[in-house]
Write an enzyme that holds these catalytic residues in place. Structure first.
Site, short mmCIF file in Angstrom:
data_model
loop_
_atom_site.label_atom_id
_atom_site.label_comp_id
_atom_site.label_asym_id
_atom_site.label_seq_id
_atom_site.Cartn_x
_atom_site.Cartn_y
_atom_site.Cartn_z
N CYS A 133 1.23 -1.20 0.04
CA CYS A 133 -0.56 -0.17 -0.58
C CYS A 133 0.92 1.43 0.11
O CYS A 133 0.80 2.50 -0.32
CB CYS A 133 -1.05 0.05 1.10
SG CYS A 133 0.05 -0.13 2.55
N CYS A 174 -0.54 -5.39 8.25
CA CYS A 174 -0.69 -4.20 8.44
C CYS A 174 0.26 -3.04 9.61
O CYS A 174 1.10 -2.43 9.76
CB CYS A 174 -1.56 -2.67 8.90
SG CYS A 174 -2.96 -2.88 6.97
FE1 FES Z 1 -1.54 -0.12 4.52
FE2 FES Z 1 -3.25 -0.82 6.72
S1 FES Z 1 -3.37 -0.86 4.87
S2 FES Z 1 -0.71 -0.68 6.35
#
Ligand code: FES
Length: 136
Positions: free
Chosen positions: A33, A102
């Site tokens: 992400c 995450c």
């Molecule tokens: Fe990126 Fe959780 S969505 S660290």
């Protein structure tokens, strides 16, 4: 989606910020992400006397980074190194399975900060010994 404890640590993060002249700094990004966590360590006689974090990421990343700082403060570098992302998630009473990854950036940033501290002192960097347990 998140339990109360995660929301509390997200909305009221403990140990958020930076340490000037930190003894070790580590930053890790989540390749999935692009979110990042930076960890600052103050170390005396192998014990973490202070720790702060800066996270640019989702609620799970902020909460797990904050919880991780609380769990390693006052611990030895070895104890901090051995803190797993799943132990951090457990301390938060659990993360949704698809958000478990995450919490990995906190573990990774702690490792990077410890190795920054070690290599700055001419010590060998510690190696990752296991694959992390995150589910993707
Ligand atoms: Fe990126 Fe959780 S969505 S660290």
């Amino acid at each position: 989606m998140y339990n109360e404890k995660v929301m509390d640590y997200f909305e009221h993060p403990r140990n958020q910020g930076a340490i000037e002249d930190a003894d070790g700094i580590g930053e890790v990004g989540n390749p999935e992400c692009g979110d990042t966590t930076k960890i600052y360590l103050q170390v005396e006689h192998d014990v973490i006397t202070d720790v702060k974090f800066q996270t640019f990421g989702c609620a799970a990343a902020v909460a797990s980074s904050s919880m991780a700082t609380e769990l390693i403060k006052g611990k030895t570098l070895k104890e901090a190194w051995d803190l797993s992302n799943s132990a951090v998630a457990d301390a938060l009473d659990g993360l949704p399975p698809k958000k478990l990854h995450c919490s990995l950036i906190a573990e990774g940033a702690i490792h990077a900060a410890i190795n920054d501290y070690r290599t700055k002192r001419g010590l060998e960097a510690w190696k990752e010994k296991k694959e992390s347990h995150a589910e993707h």
